[in-house]
Design an enzyme around this catalytic site. Structure first.
Site, PDB file in Angstrom:
ATOM      1  N   ARG A  90      21.175  29.263 109.370  1.00 19.22           N
ATOM      2  CA  ARG A  90      22.018  28.490 108.444  1.00 19.22           C
ATOM      3  C   ARG A  90      23.185  29.350 107.979  1.00 19.22           C
ATOM      4  O   ARG A  90      23.216  30.555 108.204  1.00 19.22           O
ATOM      5  CB  ARG A  90      21.194  28.053 107.224  1.00 19.22           C
ATOM      6  CG  ARG A  90      20.119  27.069 107.576  1.00 19.22           C
ATOM      7  CD  ARG A  90      19.350  26.582 106.379  1.00 19.22           C
ATOM      8  NE  ARG A  90      18.402  27.567 105.865  1.00 19.22           N
ATOM      9  CZ  ARG A  90      18.405  28.049 104.624  1.00 19.22           C
ATOM     10  NH1 ARG A  90      19.315  27.636 103.775  1.00 19.22           N
ATOM     11  NH2 ARG A  90      17.512  28.931 104.231  1.00 19.22           N
ATOM     12  N   ASP A 114       9.855  37.022 109.437  1.00 15.83           N
ATOM     13  CA  ASP A 114      10.152  37.390 108.056  1.00 15.83           C
ATOM     14  C   ASP A 114      10.681  38.818 108.098  1.00 15.83           C
ATOM     15  O   ASP A 114       9.940  39.747 108.481  1.00 15.83           O
ATOM     16  CB  ASP A 114       8.871  37.291 107.216  1.00 15.83           C
ATOM     17  CG  ASP A 114       9.105  37.644 105.761  1.00 15.83           C
ATOM     18  OD1 ASP A 114      10.130  38.295 105.448  1.00 15.83           O
ATOM     19  OD2 ASP A 114       8.266  37.277 104.917  1.00 15.83           O
ATOM     20  N   VAL A 115      11.951  39.001 107.724  1.00 20.40           N
ATOM     21  CA  VAL A 115      12.580  40.323 107.883  1.00 20.40           C
ATOM     22  C   VAL A 115      11.932  41.398 107.015  1.00 20.40           C
ATOM     23  O   VAL A 115      12.136  42.581 107.254  1.00 20.40           O
ATOM     24  CB  VAL A 115      14.111  40.287 107.577  1.00 20.40           C
ATOM     25  CG1 VAL A 115      14.858  39.410 108.561  1.00 20.40           C
ATOM     26  CG2 VAL A 115      14.384  39.870 106.143  1.00 20.40           C
ATOM     27  N   TYR A 169      19.312  41.408  92.945  1.00 21.08           N
ATOM     28  CA  TYR A 169      20.188  41.105  94.083  1.00 21.08           C
ATOM     29  C   TYR A 169      21.314  42.136  94.170  1.00 21.08           C
ATOM     30  O   TYR A 169      21.604  42.683  95.240  1.00 21.08           O
ATOM     31  CB  TYR A 169      20.754  39.693  93.915  1.00 21.08           C
ATOM     32  CG  TYR A 169      21.684  39.251  95.032  1.00 21.08           C
ATOM     33  CD1 TYR A 169      21.178  38.784  96.246  1.00 21.08           C
ATOM     34  CD2 TYR A 169      23.072  39.286  94.872  1.00 21.08           C
ATOM     35  CE1 TYR A 169      22.032  38.376  97.274  1.00 21.08           C
ATOM     36  CE2 TYR A 169      23.928  38.875  95.883  1.00 21.08           C
ATOM     37  CZ  TYR A 169      23.401  38.415  97.084  1.00 21.08           C
ATOM     38  OH  TYR A 169      24.250  38.014  98.090  1.00 21.08           O
TER      39      TYR A 169
END
Ligand code: NAP
Length: 252
Positions: free
Chosen positions: A16, A64-65, A156
């Site tokens: 995406r 899943d990284v 983040y």
């Protein structure tokens, strides 16, 4: 002038948004692509079909990284299919609000594990492959949050600041081995990640006020900078953070 003919590119989180735009643009430039997704298989299949219609090969892999075993399996699968990896784009990421003082350890770990540890895990697996090939390129997708911070997204911001520092460290460490590492640092971009905020007219207006260009970026505008860094035109750029943010942050 830009061509990636003969190159194999691995893009994390290519199902995406920005990752999908990077996959499409790189295959238009002639690359063979492999992209990973985490949960949204249908979107990954759509991207692969679009690329196949353009005449290029695209392999999709669930991973899943943040899980080392998934990362190892992904790299093995790409090598089994294509025999090499010339360019790695560490793009997969999450952006979840979390107020400091109330943030749980699990919230912190999830963001750091996907954004920063995932970048480490993929780089650590792919670099030995690039060493054997005597060269390669790694492009990390950071964020303006990693340069100037972001209130209510401290985990983040820390993960993206970490990615920028990791890029600089690897840039210097690997340049003598012809492995070139850089990052692209996007500002606000229209994707699923930001849709919740940008759908709201009032919040969208506030966001645009902070951008000298007066608008939010598109995934293709990020992909363009990634394509440049992936190409031979940028071979002497090392450890850089290329800003693609409409002027909102003016330091790299
Ligand atoms: P997005 O539309 O939400 O897409 C995120 C992609 O990452 C998806 O392909 C998703 O896979 C994948 N992903 C998420 N968690 C994963 C995990 N644990 N393992 C593997 N893949 C995972 O996000 P985007 O806006 O394109 O963001 C791409 C990158 O740009 C991120 O690193 C983001 O931090 C950065 N960025 C974005 C903006 C912005 O304004 N959009 C600004 C600055 C930086 P599924 O489809 O399977 O869920």
């Amino acid at each position: 002038m830009i061509t990636l003919v003969g190159k194999v590119v691995l893009i994390t989180g290519g199902s995406r948004g920005i990752g999908a735009a990077i996959a499409s643009m790189m295959s238009e430039a002639g690359a063979t692509t492999a992209l990973t997704y985490n949960a949204d298989k249908a979107s990954a299949q759509r991207v692969a079909r679009r690329i196949a219609r353009g005449g290029s090969e695209c392999l999709i892999i669930q991973a899943d990284v943040s899980k080392a075993a998934d990362v190892r399996r992904t790299v093995r699968t790409v090598l089994d299919h294509f025999g090499r990896i010339d360019i790695l784009v560490n793009n997969a990421g999450i952006w979840k609000r979390g107020r400091i003082g109330r943030m749980t350890e699990a919230q912190w770990d999830e963001t750091l594990d996907v954004n920063l540890k995932g970048t480490f895990l993929f780089s650590n697996q792919v670099i030995p492959v690039m060493r054997k090939q005597r060269g390669g390129k790694i492009i990390n997708i950071a964020s303006t949050a990693g340069q100037r911070g972001e209130p209510f997204y401290s985990h983040y911001a820390a993960s993206k600041g970490g990615m920028i520092a990791f890029t600089k460290a690897l840039g210097a460490e690997l340049a003598p081995e012809n492995i070139i590492v850089n990052c692209v640092s996007p500002g606000w971009v229209y994707t699923d990640m930001t849709a919740r905020v940008l759908r709201d007219a009032k919040q969208r207006k506030e966001v645009k006020k902070l951008i000298p260009r007066g608008r939010v970026g598109s995934p293709d505008e990020i992909a363009g900078a990634v394509l440049f860094l992936a190409s031979d035109l940028s071979n002497h750029i090392v450890g850089a953070a290329i800003n693609v943010n409409g002027g909102s942050v003016l330091f790299g």
